[in-house]
Design an enzyme around this catalytic site. Structure first.
Site, short mmCIF file in Angstrom:
data_model
loop_
_atom_site.label_atom_id
_atom_site.label_comp_id
_atom_site.label_asym_id
_atom_site.label_seq_id
_atom_site.Cartn_x
_atom_site.Cartn_y
_atom_site.Cartn_z
N GLY A 46 0.84 -1.20 0.00
CA GLY A 46 0.00 0.00 0.00
C GLY A 46 0.87 1.24 0.00
O GLY A 46 2.00 1.21 0.48
N GLN A 51 2.84 9.90 1.54
CA GLN A 51 4.18 9.32 1.65
C GLN A 51 5.11 9.80 0.54
O GLN A 51 6.33 9.68 0.65
CB GLN A 51 4.11 7.79 1.62
CG GLN A 51 3.43 7.20 2.85
CD GLN A 51 3.31 5.70 2.72
OE1 GLN A 51 2.35 5.20 2.15
NE2 GLN A 51 4.28 4.98 3.24
N CYS A 91 5.84 -0.42 7.20
CA CYS A 91 5.45 0.76 6.42
C CYS A 91 6.66 1.19 5.59
O CYS A 91 7.78 1.22 6.10
CB CYS A 91 5.04 1.88 7.37
SG CYS A 91 4.58 3.40 6.54
N LEU A 92 6.42 1.56 4.34
CA LEU A 92 7.52 2.01 3.48
C LEU A 92 8.17 3.29 4.03
O LEU A 92 9.32 3.57 3.71
CB LEU A 92 7.03 2.23 2.04
CG LEU A 92 6.55 0.96 1.32
CD1 LEU A 92 6.00 1.30 -0.05
CD2 LEU A 92 7.66 -0.08 1.22
N HIS A 133 -4.53 1.39 7.67
CA HIS A 133 -3.16 1.92 7.77
C HIS A 133 -2.96 3.07 6.77
O HIS A 133 -2.41 4.12 7.11
CB HIS A 133 -2.19 0.76 7.50
CG HIS A 133 -0.74 1.12 7.42
ND1 HIS A 133 0.19 0.61 8.28
CD2 HIS A 133 -0.07 1.95 6.57
CE1 HIS A 133 1.39 1.11 7.97
NE2 HIS A 133 1.25 1.92 6.93
N GLU A 134 -3.43 2.86 5.54
CA GLU A 134 -3.22 3.88 4.49
C GLU A 134 -4.09 5.11 4.73
O GLU A 134 -3.64 6.24 4.48
CB GLU A 134 -3.48 3.28 3.10
CG GLU A 134 -2.57 2.11 2.72
CD GLU A 134 -1.09 2.39 2.86
OE1 GLU A 134 -0.67 3.55 2.71
OE2 GLU A 134 -0.33 1.44 3.15
N HIS A 137 -2.45 7.40 7.03
CA HIS A 137 -1.42 8.27 6.41
C HIS A 137 -2.03 9.58 5.94
O HIS A 137 -1.42 10.65 6.09
CB HIS A 137 -0.78 7.57 5.20
CG HIS A 137 0.33 6.65 5.53
ND1 HIS A 137 1.47 7.06 6.17
CD2 HIS A 137 0.51 5.32 5.29
CE1 HIS A 137 2.30 6.03 6.31
NE2 HIS A 137 1.74 4.96 5.78
NI NI Z 1 2.52 3.02 5.70
#
Ligand code: NI
Length: 166
Positions: A46, A51, A91-92, A133-134, A137
């Site tokens: 995701g 991000q 998470c990235l 989660h997304e 963000h």
């Molecule tokens: Ni993330």
């Protein structure tokens, strides 16, 4: 298509709240393709526009094994949730860090698809966790915010050290 740079915790730009998309343009189509490419390349399941330092309410997600089921959520909103589930998340934007987070086990999310069509999705398990989660963000929230301050500070120090060494 192009790979986009991903912001890393504790970058303060990850704390900016994304604004709703008013009109889906050709530039958004390019952005969504670039976000998908960046997510697959990372590799991740995701990616939120936040991000990559774009503060509009856009997410891409693909939790399939074969990486052939991309979802794009524009202006997503969770309209109901149920159950509880604890899953290990990464998470990235928080590289090499994993921790257990409790979230709803099932959600119904309302959103626009990339063609601007209103959609509603009932998600459970990994997809439901990923959607939550997304969407976090887009609100400027990270999974490390669910951990104790002690753990979050430890992660912050580790990542700041890594970033200095780059
Ligand atoms: Ni993330």
């Amino acid at each position: 298509m192009a790979l986009l740079d991903i912001l890393c915790f504790p970058d303060e730009r990850l704390r900016i709240k994304a604004k709703p998309v008013k009109e889906i343009t050709q530039a958004h189509q390019t952005l969504i393709d670039d976000m998908l490419e960046t997510m697959y390349q990372a590799p991740g399941i995701g990616l939120a526009a936040t991000q990559i330092n774009i503060h509009e309410q856009i997410l891409v997600i693909d939790v399939s094994e074969a990486k052939n089921t991309p979802y794009c959520f524009i202006n997503p909103e969770i309209v109901s949730d149920s159950g509880k589930e604890i899953m290990e998340e990464g998470c990235l934007s928080v590289p090499d860090t994993y921790a257990e987070v409790e979230r709803a086990d099932a959600v119904i999310v309302r959103y626009l698809d990339r063609k601007g069509k209103e959609q509603q999705l009932e998600a459970e398990g990994l997809l439901a966790v990923c959607v939550q989660h997304e969407i976090d963000h887009l609100q400027g929230k990270l999974f490390v915010d669910y951990l104790s301050k002690l753990k979050r500070d430890r992660i912050r120090k580790k990542l700041e050290k890594q970033q200095r060494q780059k």
